[in-house]
Each structure stands twice: as structure tokens, then as C-alpha cells.
Design an enzyme around this catalytic site. Structure first.
Site, PDB file in Angstrom:
ATOM      1  CB  SER A   1      -0.871  -0.058   1.267  1.00 22.74           C
ATOM      2  OG  SER A   1      -0.272  -0.137   2.533  1.00 22.74           O
TER       3      SER A   1
ATOM      4  CG  ASP B   1      -2.291   4.674   8.490  1.00 23.08           C
ATOM      5  OD1 ASP B   1      -1.184   4.661   8.668  1.00 23.08           O
ATOM      6  OD2 ASP B   1      -2.981   4.911   7.324  1.00 23.08           O
TER       7      ASP B   1
ATOM      8  CG  HIS C   1      -0.952   3.783   4.852  1.00 17.25           C
ATOM      9  ND1 HIS C   1      -1.745   3.017   5.699  1.00 17.25           N
ATOM     10  CD2 HIS C   1      -0.532   2.818   3.650  1.00 17.25           C
ATOM     11  CE1 HIS C   1      -1.684   1.669   5.186  1.00 17.25           C
ATOM     12  NE2 HIS C   1      -1.128   1.555   3.992  1.00 17.25           N
TER      13      HIS C   1
END
Length: 375
Positions: free
Chosen positions: A117, A352, A355
């Protein structure tokens, strides 16, 4: 089923530190661009972040393909200073990103990001950067798994993402997922036609429990319930490198491998933290150095350099780890659209810090890619 040394095995780490020591060939593909006639070759990955109010390079509202988990401004991030930092190499200046030049020079060609990702993060960033340079140019989007492609029809340029977190194949045998350290033929078939290949891998190799993406590891000699994750990573990389040496026409295709993207879950690694992770961080880490790498991450980075350096196919390592480590402010934290209100209210558990927001840090990764391609 057998069991090889468990993840984090001290003996395996010590062995790797010795076996991955630099050799005469280990850095022959670590290239540096020359950014102006007569200038010495410049290390574009060593430098510092400077405030630049001409940033960001595009607005989130003009790029509707940004996934919710990266779209921090849309999902309520209250600050915006993190958008206004530009990477400045210590010994030179990076060229300004010119999306039209990129499209014209890549006319009729395919750019493909391959990995996890974080690769998708960078893929979406590049599409946004190019779209903002040609906002009226017709385009076509095809999303799928493992392959998604955005096509700039006027320029016949495709920018693709192929999801392969481990690069090597995963087979399902009697309902069990087998991570095939010795086989990459299924995934690799989709990469052969690309003109630019940008690979990344690393984070999924360390997952355990419910996040682990496989049930057994196979290396051609047997199947194992577990093995040292750095050893597994290096073995998979060697399979990838062998595939590249056999299948890549280096007169046509440029190959890049991106170093590990860092996380910021431990606030003890920077001064004056404001929470228990990256939540609430609004400025980069000051200075040039960051002490957040684990021994496993250091070994994995050594493995990348050693394997890439041993390849016959010229490959360029995009050394984004150090400059990204300074950007504790660049993560989505709780401002991603894939979080529930309850999760958003509990940043200690839900933030998070892996990312990156878009616009944001991956735009700089693509400026560095652009620099290495054309300068």
C-alpha cells in the site's frame, strides 16, 4: 511442517550483519544524478526540509482518485502546514516537477509501481501530480486487484499499480496460503511490458497474527510454519532479482527499488511529542538525524542494498527512508475515511502512522523519481 529460526532471532541478525557487509559490487548500481552541467554528482537523498508556501503541488479537491485512507484534508485534518515543506538536498537543488514534460517524454510508455500500500500511496500521488499539469486531458481509470491502471489517453501514458506486498507469489494449497520465496512467475508475468518499474516491499514481511498474509513459507526445499523474517525477505528479494536479470530488457526498461518507508508509532524517538504516536504532530523532526530504526529494519535495508548491488540488471535504489523519517507530521493519523467515529476518537489505538497523506510526502518521492529519470 518444519520451523526455521523465529522472527527476530539474534543469531540470524548477527549472521546477516556479517553476510550483508558491503562488497566491491554492492553499490555499483547506487547512482546519483548530476543536476547541472559541471556540478559534481549530487546525493539528492541527503538534505533537509524547508518551508515553501508554493506547496502543495496539487489540491486534494482536484484529484478525486485519492483513496479515503490517504485523503487527510477531506476527512477533517485541521492543520495544513505539513503540506508546505519541500525537500532540499544539501549540495544542490532539485528541479521543479514538470508534469507536462513527464507526460511528453513518457509518451506511449507504461510506468508501473509494484508492491504494497505504500506503493499505492506513491502511485496515486504521481497520478495527482500529472493530472494537475494536464487537467483537461482525457483520461481513463481501471481499478482491479492486483492491477489498477490510470491512462492519460492524449499522451498514451499509463501509470499502473500492481499489488504484490511480498513481490514473490502466494499459492493457495488445500486452503492454506503458501508464501513462495522461490517463485515469482505469476506476479512477474504482468510486469514485463512496463518501461518504468518501481518496486517496494518490506512492511508485510514483519506482520504476525491476524495481519500475517500467509499460513506457511515455502522455499523450494520444504514448508515452514515460520522463519526469521529478514532471512525470508532476503530470500524473496533474491528471487525477484533473478527474475529481473532474466526478464528485463535494460535497453528499454528502467528499474527502481524504493527503500523502506518509516513509521512513527513511538514518540520517544523525537523531542517534545504531543501524543502516544504521530497523532497531533504538525512539524517535521528537526535536524538531520532520526533514531527510530529497529535492528530488523536496518537488516532489511542492508538486504535491499546487497541484493540490488549484485544484480546484472541496472537498478536504482530510491533512498527515501532517511528523509521520510523526519516527517512525523505527514501521516493520516485519525484523518482517514476508513475510520469509524469511535476509532477517530481513540487516536492511541487507531492512528495510522504508516501511510502518508495526499497531497504530502509521496509527492517528494515522485519528485526524486522524476529527477533520477530525466536529470
Amino acid at each position: 511442517m518444519g520451523i526455521l529460526p523465529a522472527a527476530g532471532s539474534l543469531l540470524a541478525i548477527i549472521f546477516l550483519l556479517h553476510s550483508l557487509a558491503p562488497s566491491s559490487s554492492a553499490h555499483r548500481h547506487v547512482l546519483r544524478p548530476s543536476l547541472a552541467a559541471g556540478d559534481p554528482l549530487c546525493d539528492i537523498f541527503t538534505g533537509f526540509w524547508v518551508r515553501d508556501d508554493s506547496y502543495p503541488l496539487y489540491e486534494y479537491s482536484s484529484c478525486p482518485l485519492i483513496d479515503p485512507e490517504f485523503n487527510c484534508q477531506l476527512y477533517g485534518r485541521p492543520d495544513s502546514d505539513y503540506l508546505r515543506y519541500r525537500w532540499k538536498p544539501a549540495a544542490c537543488d532539485l528541479p521543479s516537477f514538470d508534469g507536462l514534460e513527464f507526460l511528453m517524454r513518457m509518451k506511449g510508455k507504461m510506468v508501473m509501481f509494484v508492491g504494497d500500500s505504500l506503493g499505492r500511496n506513491q502511485w496515486e500521488s504521481l497520478i495527482c501530480m500529472l493530472s494537475s499539469a494536464a487537467p483537461l486531458s482525457p483520461a481513463q481509470m481501471s481499478r482491479g486487484d492486483p492491477l489498477s491502471t490510470f491512462m492519460f489517453l492524449e499522451y498514451e501514458v499509463s501509470v499502473s499499480f500492481y499489488r504484490a506486498p511480498y513481490l514473490v507469489d502466494i499459492d493457495v494449497v488445500e486452503g492454506k496460503r503458501i508464501l513462495r520465496l522461490d517463485d515469482i512467475s505469476k506476479n512477474g508475468q504482468a510486469w514485463k511490458d512496463a518501461d518504468i518499474l518501481c518496486f517496494n516491499s518490506g512492511h508485510w514481511w514483519t506482520h504476525t497474527g491476524e495481519l500475517q498474509g500467509w499460513d506457511y513459507v515455502g522455499d523450494g526445499r520444504g514448508y515452514y510454519e515460520d522463519m526469521d523474517r529478514v532471512v525470508a525477505f532476503q530470500t524473496g528479494l533474491r528471487t525477484w532479482a533473478h527474475w529481473a536479470d532474466l526478464n528485463i530488457d535494460n535497453t528499454r526498461t528502467r528499474v527502481f527499488f524504493q527503500s523502506l518507508s518509516p513509521t512513527h508509532y513511538n514518540p520517544l524517538q523525537w523531542t517534545n511529542p504531543v501524543s502516544k504516536n504521530c497523532y497531533g504532530e504538525t512539524e517535521p523532526v528537526s535536524g538531520w538525524n532520526y533514531s527510530g530504526r529497529s535492528t530488523m529494519e536496518e537488516c532489511m535495508m542492508w538486504a535491499v542494498r546487497q541484493v540490488v548491488g549484485s544484480m546484472r540488471t541496472p537498478a536504482y535504489i530510491l533512498e527515501i527512508t532517511g528523509l521520510s523519517e523526519l516527517r512525523k507530521d505527514g501521516h493520516p493519523s485519525v484523518y482517514g475515511g476508513d475510520l469509524s467515529p469511535e476509532q477517530r476518537a481513540d487516536p492511541d489505538r487507531s492512528a495510522d502512522c504508516s501511510h502518508w497523506c495526499l497531497p504530502g510526502l509521496p509527492d517528494t518521492w515522485n519528485v526524486l523519481l522524476y529527477t533520477t529519470l530525466f536529470f
